[in-house]
Design an enzyme around this catalytic site. Structure first.
Site, PDB file in Angstrom:
ATOM      1  N   HIS A  55       0.854  -1.192   0.000  1.00  5.77           N
ATOM      2  CA  HIS A  55       0.000   0.000   0.000  1.00  5.77           C
ATOM      3  C   HIS A  55       0.890   1.242   0.000  1.00  5.77           C
ATOM      4  O   HIS A  55       2.117   1.134   0.127  1.00  5.77           O
ATOM      5  CB  HIS A  55      -0.952  -0.001   1.207  1.00  5.77           C
ATOM      6  CG  HIS A  55      -0.261   0.031   2.537  1.00  5.77           C
ATOM      7  ND1 HIS A  55      -0.253  -1.038   3.402  1.00  5.77           N
ATOM      8  CD2 HIS A  55       0.461   0.995   3.145  1.00  5.77           C
ATOM      9  CE1 HIS A  55       0.427  -0.726   4.488  1.00  5.77           C
ATOM     10  NE2 HIS A  55       0.881   0.499   4.358  1.00  5.77           N
TER      11      HIS A  55
HETATM   12  P1  TYD Z   1      -1.786  -2.735   7.526  1.00  6.53           P
HETATM   13  O1  TYD Z   1      -1.170  -1.392   7.672  1.00  6.53           O
HETATM   14  O2  TYD Z   1      -2.687  -2.965   6.353  1.00  6.53           O
HETATM   15  O3  TYD Z   1      -0.636  -3.832   7.571  1.00  6.53           O
HETATM   16  P2  TYD Z   1       0.265  -4.431   6.431  1.00  6.53           P
HETATM   17  O4  TYD Z   1       0.279  -3.440   5.318  1.00  6.53           O
HETATM   18  O5  TYD Z   1       1.579  -4.631   7.066  1.00  6.53           O
HETATM   19  O6  TYD Z   1      -0.328  -5.733   6.022  1.00  6.53           O
HETATM   20  O7  TYD Z   1      -2.562  -3.082   8.847  1.00  6.53           O
HETATM   21  C1  TYD Z   1      -3.156  -4.338   9.065  1.00  6.53           C
HETATM   22  C2  TYD Z   1      -4.451  -4.122   9.842  1.00  6.53           C
HETATM   23  O8  TYD Z   1      -4.162  -3.547  11.110  1.00  6.53           O
HETATM   24  C3  TYD Z   1      -5.427  -3.192   9.131  1.00  6.53           C
HETATM   25  O9  TYD Z   1      -6.736  -3.694   9.299  1.00  6.53           O
HETATM   26  C4  TYD Z   1      -5.297  -1.898   9.883  1.00  6.53           C
HETATM   27  C5  TYD Z   1      -4.850  -2.312  11.271  1.00  6.53           C
HETATM   28  N1  TYD Z   1      -3.947  -1.323  11.897  1.00  6.53           N
HETATM   29  C6  TYD Z   1      -4.367  -0.590  12.970  1.00  6.53           C
HETATM   30  O10 TYD Z   1      -5.519  -0.725  13.445  1.00  6.53           O
HETATM   31  N2  TYD Z   1      -3.519   0.313  13.547  1.00  6.53           N
HETATM   32  C7  TYD Z   1      -2.270   0.511  13.068  1.00  6.53           C
HETATM   33  O11 TYD Z   1      -1.503   1.336  13.612  1.00  6.53           O
HETATM   34  C8  TYD Z   1      -1.831  -0.256  11.934  1.00  6.53           C
HETATM   35  C9  TYD Z   1      -0.449  -0.077  11.359  1.00  6.53           C
HETATM   36  C10 TYD Z   1      -2.698  -1.158  11.383  1.00  6.53           C
END
Ligand code: TYD
Length: 137
Positions: A55
């Site tokens: 992302h």
């Molecule tokens: P995401 O940033 O999409 O992780 P990655 O890109 O590493 O797979 O986050 C995964 C999930 O966690 C998403 O549903 C959002 C949630 N999240 C939070 O609630 N708080 C946060 O600070 C972060 C980074 C993610």
């Protein structure tokens, strides 16, 4: 930061406090980073072969640190691509807004520590690569 490119992302050498009982690195809101740290999160127990990220963020700055082990960060601005390997707990990759990123090749037991400039905000994410390319145009 629509205009940002992968070369705006840079490695930051952080302080290292050597000690016979174990080393320490400190990050403070003292101007060492171009933003104030508002949120810290870390990834761990990433299964072998998995990738994270996939992302971009519109406003968020992040410092990404391999607090333990190693992993790769793939950076993509829609034109240029770069891969950075993180494997030292005293070095951080400064990720500017507007860069597509993926994290992969996590070593067993690795910990990806992230120091972020803002609290969590789903509206700051671009999760579709096609949408990202349109955003950058
Ligand atoms: P995401 O940033 O999409 O992780 P990655 O890109 O590493 O797979 O986050 C995964 C999930 O966690 C998403 O549903 C959002 C949630 N999240 C939070 O609630 N708080 C946060 O600070 C972060 C980074 C993610």
């Amino acid at each position: 930061m629509k205009e940002s490119n992968v070369y705006d992302c840079s490695m930051i050498e952080m302080d290292r406090r050597f000690h016979e009982k174990g080393n320490m690195t400190v990050v403070e809101n003292n101007g060492a980073l171009p933003y104030e740290v508002k949120r810290v999160y870390y990834l761990y127990d990433v299964p072998g072969g998995e990738s994270r990220g996939g992302h971009a963020h519109k406003e968020l700055y992040q410092l990404i640190v391999a607090a333990s082990g190693s992993f790769n960060v793939l950076l993509d601005d829609g034109v240029n691509k770069r891969t950075v390997t993180l494997n030292r707990p005293h070095q951080g990759l400064l990720l500017v807004p507007g860069i597509w990123r993926e994290l992969n090749d996590f070593s067993s037991g690795s910990v990806c520590l992230v120091l972020a400039s803002h609290e969590y905000d789903e509206d700051d994410y671009i999760r579709e690569y096609e949408e990202y390319l349109k955003y950058k145009k």
